[in-house]
Design a protein around this motif. Sequence first.
Motif, short mmCIF file in Angstrom:
data_model
loop_
_atom_site.label_atom_id
_atom_site.label_comp_id
_atom_site.label_asym_id
_atom_site.label_seq_id
_atom_site.Cartn_x
_atom_site.Cartn_y
_atom_site.Cartn_z
N ASP A 40 -41.34 34.38 -41.58
CA ASP A 40 -41.11 35.53 -42.45
C ASP A 40 -39.66 36.01 -42.26
O ASP A 40 -38.91 35.45 -41.47
N GLU A 41 -39.29 37.06 -42.97
CA GLU A 41 -37.91 37.58 -42.94
C GLU A 41 -37.46 38.02 -41.55
O GLU A 41 -36.27 38.02 -41.25
N SER A 42 -38.39 38.40 -40.70
CA SER A 42 -38.00 38.86 -39.36
C SER A 42 -37.29 37.75 -38.58
O SER A 42 -36.47 38.04 -37.71
N TYR A 43 -37.59 36.50 -38.90
CA TYR A 43 -36.93 35.39 -38.22
C TYR A 43 -35.46 35.28 -38.62
O TYR A 43 -34.61 34.93 -37.81
N VAL A 44 -35.15 35.58 -39.87
CA VAL A 44 -33.75 35.59 -40.31
C VAL A 44 -32.99 36.65 -39.53
O VAL A 44 -31.90 36.39 -39.01
N ASP A 45 -33.58 37.85 -39.42
CA ASP A 45 -32.95 38.93 -38.66
C ASP A 45 -32.75 38.55 -37.21
O ASP A 45 -31.69 38.79 -36.62
N ARG A 46 -33.74 37.95 -36.62
CA ARG A 46 -33.66 37.57 -35.20
C ARG A 46 -32.60 36.50 -34.98
O ARG A 46 -31.83 36.57 -34.03
N LEU A 47 -32.55 35.51 -35.86
CA LEU A 47 -31.53 34.47 -35.74
C LEU A 47 -30.13 35.04 -35.95
O LEU A 47 -29.18 34.63 -35.26
N THR A 48 -29.98 35.98 -36.86
CA THR A 48 -28.69 36.63 -37.07
C THR A 48 -28.28 37.40 -35.82
O THR A 48 -27.12 37.37 -35.40
N PHE A 49 -29.24 38.08 -35.20
CA PHE A 49 -28.98 38.80 -33.96
C PHE A 49 -28.51 37.83 -32.86
O PHE A 49 -27.53 38.10 -32.16
N ILE A 50 -29.19 36.71 -32.74
CA ILE A 50 -28.83 35.72 -31.71
C ILE A 50 -27.43 35.19 -31.96
O ILE A 50 -26.61 35.12 -31.04
N ARG A 51 -27.14 34.83 -33.19
CA ARG A 51 -25.81 34.28 -33.52
C ARG A 51 -24.71 35.31 -33.29
O ARG A 51 -23.64 34.99 -32.78
N THR A 52 -24.94 36.55 -33.67
CA THR A 52 -23.95 37.60 -33.45
C THR A 52 -23.70 37.79 -31.96
O THR A 52 -22.55 37.91 -31.52
N SER A 53 -24.76 37.80 -31.19
CA SER A 53 -24.64 37.93 -29.73
C SER A 53 -23.82 36.78 -29.15
O SER A 53 -22.95 37.00 -28.31
#
Length: 142
Positions: A40-53
């Motif tokens: 679901d969309e929460s995975y996009v948010d989580r992956l974006t968080f990981i990449r930004t970190s």
Amino acid sequence: MKIGELARLSGVTTKTIRYYESIGLLPDPVRTPSGYRDFDESYVDRLTFIRTSQRLGITLHEVKEMLLFRERGEAPCAYVRSVLDTQLEGIDRRMRELEFLREQLTQIVSEADPLPAAADNCTCQLIEHARQKASIAPSGTD
């Protein structure tokens, strides 16, 4: 959404998504009756968080710690601050090391032309010259 669409939306490869799943950065997604992952969309948010970190120099281990804070309902900001402070200290140390190296290289290059030709048993007179200088120089860069 399927893994390919998640990869496209998040800007990571499917291989990376599988790796993040395997190390616990992504929770197991719901599976369709045919066994396919359904993100679901929460995975996009989580992956974006990981990449930004990661762009900030935060390791995957540290990202995992941050996500664990969030999963416990705690704000990870103090932990993130300490990680970023450590990053800054490391960058400052590396910049000092690079400046010292730059000074050494500038000096070696400026001394290159007047050096005599290398002896037969010497691979490179510049390196030999630098080695000799280092053996008589005071130790430490702090």
